[in-house]
Design a protein around this motif. Sequence first.
Motif, PDB file in Angstrom:
ATOM      1  N   LEU A 149       0.830  -1.211   0.000  1.00 36.90           N
ATOM      2  CA  LEU A 149       0.000   0.000   0.000  1.00 36.90           C
ATOM      3  C   LEU A 149       0.859   1.252   0.000  1.00 36.90           C
ATOM      4  N   LEU A 150       1.982   1.188   0.728  1.00 33.03           N
ATOM      5  CA  LEU A 150       2.883   2.339   0.788  1.00 33.03           C
ATOM      6  C   LEU A 150       3.395   2.684  -0.608  1.00 33.03           C
ATOM      7  N   ASP A 151       3.808   1.675  -1.358  1.00 33.75           N
ATOM      8  CA  ASP A 151       4.341   1.923  -2.700  1.00 33.75           C
ATOM      9  C   ASP A 151       3.276   2.473  -3.638  1.00 33.75           C
ATOM     10  N   SER A 152       2.017   2.039  -3.438  1.00 31.69           N
ATOM     11  CA  SER A 152       0.960   2.475  -4.350  1.00 31.69           C
ATOM     12  C   SER A 152       0.307   3.786  -3.917  1.00 31.69           C
ATOM     13  N   SER A 153       0.659   4.277  -2.729  1.00 30.53           N
ATOM     14  CA  SER A 153       0.029   5.496  -2.230  1.00 30.53           C
ATOM     15  C   SER A 153       0.513   6.720  -3.004  1.00 30.53           C
ATOM     16  N   ARG A 154      -0.401   7.661  -3.216  1.00 31.96           N
ATOM     17  CA  ARG A 154      -0.041   8.919  -3.870  1.00 31.96           C
ATOM     18  C   ARG A 154       0.509   9.929  -2.869  1.00 31.96           C
ATOM     19  N   ASP A 155       0.324   9.645  -1.571  1.00 31.24           N
ATOM     20  CA  ASP A 155       0.848  10.537  -0.542  1.00 31.24           C
ATOM     21  C   ASP A 155       2.343  10.291  -0.370  1.00 31.24           C
ATOM     22  N   LYS A 170       7.515   6.031  -3.630  1.00 31.44           N
ATOM     23  CA  LYS A 170       7.810   6.727  -4.892  1.00 31.44           C
ATOM     24  C   LYS A 170       7.314   8.164  -4.857  1.00 31.44           C
ATOM     25  N   ALA A 171       6.135   8.402  -4.257  1.00 32.12           N
ATOM     26  CA  ALA A 171       5.596   9.762  -4.205  1.00 32.12           C
ATOM     27  C   ALA A 171       6.508  10.679  -3.396  1.00 32.12           C
ATOM     28  N   TYR A 172       7.109  10.138  -2.347  1.00 33.80           N
ATOM     29  CA  TYR A 172       8.027  10.923  -1.516  1.00 33.80           C
ATOM     30  C   TYR A 172       9.288  11.280  -2.305  1.00 33.80           C
ATOM     31  N   LEU A 173       9.802  10.301  -3.035  1.00 33.78           N
ATOM     32  CA  LEU A 173      10.992  10.562  -3.848  1.00 33.78           C
ATOM     33  C   LEU A 173      10.701  11.617  -4.912  1.00 33.78           C
ATOM     34  N   ASP A 174       9.504  11.524  -5.523  1.00 27.95           N
ATOM     35  CA  ASP A 174       9.154  12.458  -6.589  1.00 27.95           C
ATOM     36  C   ASP A 174       9.051  13.884  -6.080  1.00 27.95           C
ATOM     37  N   ILE A 175       8.423  14.049  -4.890  1.00 26.26           N
ATOM     38  CA  ILE A 175       8.205  15.412  -4.409  1.00 26.26           C
ATOM     39  C   ILE A 175       9.517  16.119  -4.086  1.00 26.26           C
ATOM     40  N   PHE A 176      10.558  15.319  -3.742  1.00 28.51           N
ATOM     41  CA  PHE A 176      11.853  15.921  -3.424  1.00 28.51           C
ATOM     42  C   PHE A 176      12.853  15.804  -4.579  1.00 28.51           C
ATOM     43  N   GLY A 177      12.448  15.172  -5.674  1.00 32.48           N
ATOM     44  CA  GLY A 177      13.295  15.134  -6.862  1.00 32.48           C
ATOM     45  C   GLY A 177      14.365  14.070  -6.849  1.00 32.48           C
TER      46      GLY A 177
END
Length: 690
Positions: A149-155, A170-177
Motif C-alpha cells: 500500500l505504501l508503494d501504491s500510495s499517492r501521498d 515513490k511519491a516521496y521521492l518524486d516530491i523531493f526530486g
Amino acid sequence: MNRQDTVLRLILVEESTDAAEQLVSQLRNGGIAARPSRAENEAQLEEAIADQPDLILFNLATTSISLPATAAAAGRSGRDIALVAYALSPSADQIADAFRDGARALAVCDRPDHMQTIIAREFEALKMRRSVRRLEAALRESERRCDSLLDSSRDPIAYVHEGMHVRANKAYLDIFGFEEFEDIEGMSILDLIAADDAGDFKALLRRLSKGEKPPQRLNLKAQRSDGSIFDAVMEFSEATYEGEPCQQIVFRQQALDPNLAQQIDELRSKDLVTDLYNRQHTLTEIERAAAAAAGGQSDQALLLFEPDNFKKTLDTIGLGLTDLLLGDMASLLRRHLGESDVAGRLSDQNFGVLLTGRAADQVRQLAETLRHAFEDRIFEVGKQSVTLTMSIGGALITEKNAHADQILNQAQAMLRMAQGEGGNRVSLLDPGAQDKAEVEKHQRWLRLIKDALANDGFLFHYQPVVSLHGSGKAFYEVLLRMKGPKGDITPEHFLPIAEQNGLLPAIDRWVIANALRLGAERERQGQPTSFFIKLSAQSLDDQTLLPWIAQQLKNARQPGDSLIFEMPESLVVTHLKQARSFLKGLEQLHCRFALEQFGRGLNSFQLLKHVPAHYLKIDRSFMVDLVRSKETQDKVREICEQAHHAGKLTVAEFVEDAATMSILFSCGANFVQGNFLQEPQAQMNYEFGS
C-alpha cells in the motif's frame, strides 16, 4: 479459546505405570486437564511424538532412554515441545546436567505443588510462544500488505529512525526530486528542511529522541534536491519498521490555509448530528487512554450513556425529529464536562465519555450529576415536550484492564446491568475494588460455614444407588447442602472456601454423624440403609478420625457396612499412603470404600493392588457417549469384567436415559445412579426392589 489449547497433550517417559498414574492424578488435581501417553523406550517415544504432544515429562531415573536422546527426538519432530525433567530430591549436579541436556525445567516429583506449578508454567509458556508465532506471522503479512500500500500510495510517505530515512515511497521521492530510494537512504531528514526552519526542526528531533510525543501536524518550508523551496505540511505518527520504533512522516505541499486545514481535520473527527466526536475518533482516544493506563496513569474512566425506552420516545416525536433530540442531549452532556474530557457518539443513541483527571468518587459523582440532569430536563422537540431517563455504565481504567476492547466490554456490561435493574441508574466497575470485594465475599462465606457447623446449618439431599440385579436393599448417596436465606446452597459455592480454611474434616464429621443418625432411624422403621459418603483428602491426615467413627457406630448401634466412604481415584493416587492406612482401619470396622471417577487413569486397576476398594464408581465421562460409541461400550464392559474378576462391585453414575440403563445391564454393571432414576431429593422415598 480452542479446546485443543486447554488440554495438555503429555508424554510421560516413565518406566513405572504406577508412578505415571500418580503424576497424571497430581496434574488433574491441580486443575491441569491432561491427555497422557507413556513411553518406556525410544521407539515408543518416537511413536508418541507423532501424535503431536505439547510436553514431555522425563524421569531422570529412566535407564532405557537418556534425556539427550529424548531432547533429540523432540527436536527431530520440528515442533515446539516443552521438555521437563523430574526427580526425587534432585542434586545440584542432576539439575545442572538436566538443563545442559535440553530440559526447560526440572520438577520435584514428591512435591505435587511444585510439579503442578512447573507443568502449568511450561504449558502456559508454550501457548504463549505459539501465540507469539501466530502474531509474528500475522504481523509479517500485515507489513507486506502495508509495504504494498505504501508503494501504491499517492501521498509522500517516509519512515524515519533517529532522524535518518529508512524507507520512503515513490511519491516521496518524486516530491523531493530523487530517482531511487538509495539516493536518500541514511540521509538525515534535516537535509530536506529549508534553512529558515532547520533550527526549530532540529530541536524537535532532539525532543523526539528523549521520548516526547511528536506533533500531529507541522507547517514548515521544505527543500528539494535541486535547492528549490516549497511550503509543506508534515504529519507525524508513531510506527515500527523491521521491528524498530520510528516515525512515519507524510509530506504534503501546503495548498490550504493552515486554519482551514485544521478545521477540515476537526470535521473529519466529528459526528455531524451531535457535534460530538465520531466513533472512530472516540475509539482512538480510548486506545490512547489504555496505553496511558498501562504506563501507570490511574485517573481515567469510560462512561457509556444510553436513554431508557428510547423506542417509545421515538414513537412520540417521530423519526424526523430524532436528530434534533440527539443534538439537544449531546449539548446537555457537553455542559457538564471539562476540557480534557472526550465525548463521542458510539452508535445511534449510545454516547461514550472518556474522563481524565478524576478519582473514582469524582467519576461516580459526575455520572450521578449527569443522570439527574437528564432526568430533570424537559426537551422541546418541535411541538413536543419530551422527558427521558438515562442509564449509565462505566469502568475505571487501570493497569488491570489496560486494553481498549476490555474497557469497552466492561463499560458495556455495566450499562446493561444498569438497564437490567430498571434503568435510570449508574453502574460503575472499579477493577481495584473487585479484589477487595472478593476478600469480603470469602470472609462472608467463611462465617456462613462456621455458623452452619455450630448451628446445624447443613442438610442432606439423597440420590438412590439402585441394583440392576434385583437387590431390595436401600443404598443412597448423601449429597451435602447448606441452608441459605433463599434456599439450599450447593457445595461448589462453599466447599472450596472450607478447604482453603481447613474446615473439610469438621464437615466430614458432621456428615458421618448425621448419616449414622438417619441410618438408626431407618433401621427402627424396618428399612436398613447404606449410605455412600464423600470423604475429603484432608480427613485422611486426621489420626483421630477412625477411633471417632468407631465410637459413632457404637453409639448409633449401626453395622459398619452402613457406611460406604468414597473418594475420587485421582485423590487416592496422590494420597496413597494415607488412603491405605485409612482403608485398613475401615476393614476393622467393617465399613466399605468406593473409588469414584474410576477408569480415567493410565491403568486404574493397578491402583486396586494398593487400595482394595469394594465399589468402583465408573467415571461419568463414559456415560456421555455410551449409547453412540461402540468403543466406549467395550471399555465399560471391560471395566465391569475386570472388576468382577477382582471381586469388586461396579456403580455407573450419571445415568440419564433408558438406553444407557439397558447397555449398562448388558455390560454387567452392578448398580446405577443418576437423574433418570431419581434426581437428588430432600427425602428418601425411592421404592427399592420394585
